[in-house]
Design an enzyme around this catalytic site. Structure first.
Site, short mmCIF file in Angstrom:
data_model
loop_
_atom_site.label_atom_id
_atom_site.label_comp_id
_atom_site.label_asym_id
_atom_site.label_seq_id
_atom_site.Cartn_x
_atom_site.Cartn_y
_atom_site.Cartn_z
N HIS A 1 0.83 -1.21 0.00
CA HIS A 1 0.00 0.00 0.00
C HIS A 1 0.86 1.26 0.00
O HIS A 1 2.06 1.21 0.25
CB HIS A 1 -0.92 0.01 1.23
CG HIS A 1 -0.18 -0.08 2.53
ND1 HIS A 1 -0.02 -1.25 3.24
CD2 HIS A 1 0.47 0.87 3.27
CE1 HIS A 1 0.68 -1.03 4.34
NE2 HIS A 1 0.99 0.25 4.38
N ASP B 1 6.77 -5.99 4.91
CA ASP B 1 5.53 -5.76 5.63
C ASP B 1 4.34 -6.40 4.90
O ASP B 1 4.39 -6.58 3.67
CB ASP B 1 5.33 -4.23 5.72
CG ASP B 1 4.19 -3.84 6.62
OD1 ASP B 1 4.24 -4.19 7.81
OD2 ASP B 1 3.25 -3.16 6.14
N GLU C 1 6.47 -10.57 6.87
CA GLU C 1 5.55 -10.54 8.00
C GLU C 1 4.17 -11.01 7.57
O GLU C 1 3.54 -10.40 6.71
CB GLU C 1 5.44 -9.12 8.55
CG GLU C 1 4.41 -8.99 9.66
CD GLU C 1 3.39 -7.87 9.45
OE1 GLU C 1 2.70 -7.54 10.41
OE2 GLU C 1 3.28 -7.33 8.32
#
Ligand SMILES: *[C@@H]1O[C@H](CO)[C@@H](O)[C@H](O)[C@H]1NC(C)=O
Length: 480
Positions: A129, A209, A233
């Site tokens: 994002h 992430d 993650e």
């Protein structure tokens, strides 16, 4: 000869750190905004916004990290962020640096200073994002068109709980503009960007992430473009769900261990829970893959282990009136030492959260993202505890060696890695004594506990030795 020499130089210059090389490293996870400041910023600040940590401050405090025994750091995302993005996860310009932490040259100076001390640098990155939470993409670089994003929908708790990847991949996390990797421009640019980022700043590894929020085939390409160790993650403890993400990247952050170890040490569970855990994880991920997983005691997304809400538990059947030294806080510390030592010694790459060494106890985000400057105390009990383990890990080269289970029952779990022997117990109300017959040591070997190297030594005789653990203490033996 000259050709050979230049080939050699070339290899050295472009040499990238592989997952095999990372195995022997020990990583200190810090938040750039919270670790150290060169600007004399106050230690008390609003933890929901910038507090003033920076690269220059970090450079000044590398002794603190190195003396603690770490030879790698994991830093916050470095890219330019929208306002308030002190954590780095709200990207605006992928090719700009977050000026709150310093300039691009300051960042390069940090990596260079680390490399001079043989400390490797892992950078946190986001490819899922961007940082805007609206439909205005004008400021985003290089993704400034609405066609670069998925149509708006929000990921729900139910999507996470039911592992609804269809929604998790295309909808927004916390309202953040969700990149559409099915768009060719987006994928090409992300691959080009990660390659540039790693090479421009000479990073040695990346932490990725929100791995579960992008389709898996993208991560194969992204990992290859990065060209360094990649650890992803997936904020979930279900190892069989996580399994599909092992392979597209080198490794995952070890949430299954995090939940298992928290439960065992916090709730006085039977120690052979670990035997079951390793059997299951080996079946699920494969023995090879466990070696590169990131083992963490705490992180920036969960209330710290020492936080009051999750600690101080004592089982109903345990009566402590005859053991006045076993207070809540004493037990909490024993538990935290155990989980931290387990992460530092067990198979996988330790990624220890900053502040552990000062017994930080913050609650949920952002309370668990405390300021560390003002507390950079190299003589604290926990600092010395972690330092002793990191040193033993290094002198025995434990990180590169297989983990072999040596003892497992309800009271004790013990293993070796090379010549390092580690033993743990969650029975904080008693002394446990075991005879260890399955071990790698020659007759007559003297083993000393790294925490009391002059007073707690034992000798291997008649092929065995006796192990005493008092009130849930951790012992780590290495040959004298
Ligand atoms: C988007 O970025 C490109 C490349 O930087 C630029 O040429 C273009 O004008 C930008 N478009 C918008 C709508 O900002």
């Amino acid at each position: 000869m000259r050709l050979l020499l230049s080939l050699f130089v070339l290899v050295v210059v472009i040499h990238c750190k592989t997952k095999e090389e990372w195995k022997s490293r020990s990583v200190y996870q810090l938040l750039t905004d919270r670790f150290a400041t060169s600007q004399g910023k106050s230690t008390s600040c609003n933890l929901g916004n910038y507090c003033g940590g920076d690269y220059k401050g970090m450079i000044q405090q590398l002794d603190y990290i190195q003396n603690l025994g770490f030879d790698a750091i994991w830093i916050t995302p470095v890219v330019d962020n929208y306002d308030g993005g002190y954590h780095g996860y709200w990207a605006r310009d992928m090719y700009g640096v977050n000026r709150n932490f310093g300039s691009a040259d300051d960042l390069k100076a940090l990596v260079n200073a680390c490399h001079q001390r043989d400390i490797w640098v892992m950078v946190d990155v986001v490819a899922n994002h961007m940082g805007n939470t609206n439909l205005n993409f004008n400021q985003n670089n290089p993704f400034n068109q609405s066609s670069h994003y998925h149509d708006w929908c929000d990921i729900t708790d139910n999507d996470f709980n039911s592992h609804n990847l269809y929604n998790i991949e295309r909808c927004r996390l916390a309202g953040l503009a969700d990149l559409n990797q099915d768009n060719q421009f987006v994928t090409e640019q992300l691959l080009q960007w990660i390659k540039w980022l790693v090479q421009e700043f000479k990073f040695d590894g990346i932490r990725i992430d929100t791995l579960m929020m992008v389709k898996i085939d993208f991560w194969y390409k992204f990992s290859e473009a990065a060209g360094v160790y990649t650890v992803g993650e997936v904020f979930d403890g279900d190892m069989n769900f996580l399994k599909q993400f092992v392979g597209p990247v080198d490794a995952l952050l070890n949430y299954p261990l995090f939940y298992t170890a928290r439960d065992v040490f916090l709730h006085w569970r039977d120690m052979n829970t670990f035997e079951n855990y390793y059997n299951s994880l080996t079946n699920s991920w494969g023995k090879q893959n466990i070696q590169y997983a990131g083992n963490f005691n705490d992180n920036h997304d969960n209330a710290r282990f020492l936080n009051d809400q999750v600690s101080g538990y004592i089982p109903d059947e345990v009566f402590l009136s005859d053991k006045p030294h076993l207070t809540f806080s004493a037990i909490k510390k024993l538990q935290f030492k155990a989980i931290t030592a387990f992460c530092l010694t067990s198979v996988g790459i330790p990624m220890i959260y900053y502040g552990s060494e000062q017994l930080y106890a913050g609650g949920n985000d952002p309370q668990n993202r405390e300021v560390l400057w003002g507390n950079l105390d190299q003589s604290s009990e926990m600092y010395k505890f972690i330092q002793a383990i990191n040193n033993a890990r290094k002198t025995t080269n434990a990180g590169s060696q297989d983990q072999i289970q040596r003892y497992s029952d309800s009271e004790i779990y013990a293993f070796t890695r090379g010549t390092l022997f580690a033993a743990f117990s969650s029975k904080y109300d008693r002394q446990v004594v075991k005879t260890i017959t399955y071990h790698p040591y020659a007759e007559g070997t003297t083993l000393c506990n790294i925490f009391y190297p002059t007073t707690d030594c034992i000798k291997v005789a008649s092929g065995k030795f006796t192990l005493y653990l008092n009130y849930g203490e951790v012992k780590i033996f290495i040959p004298k």
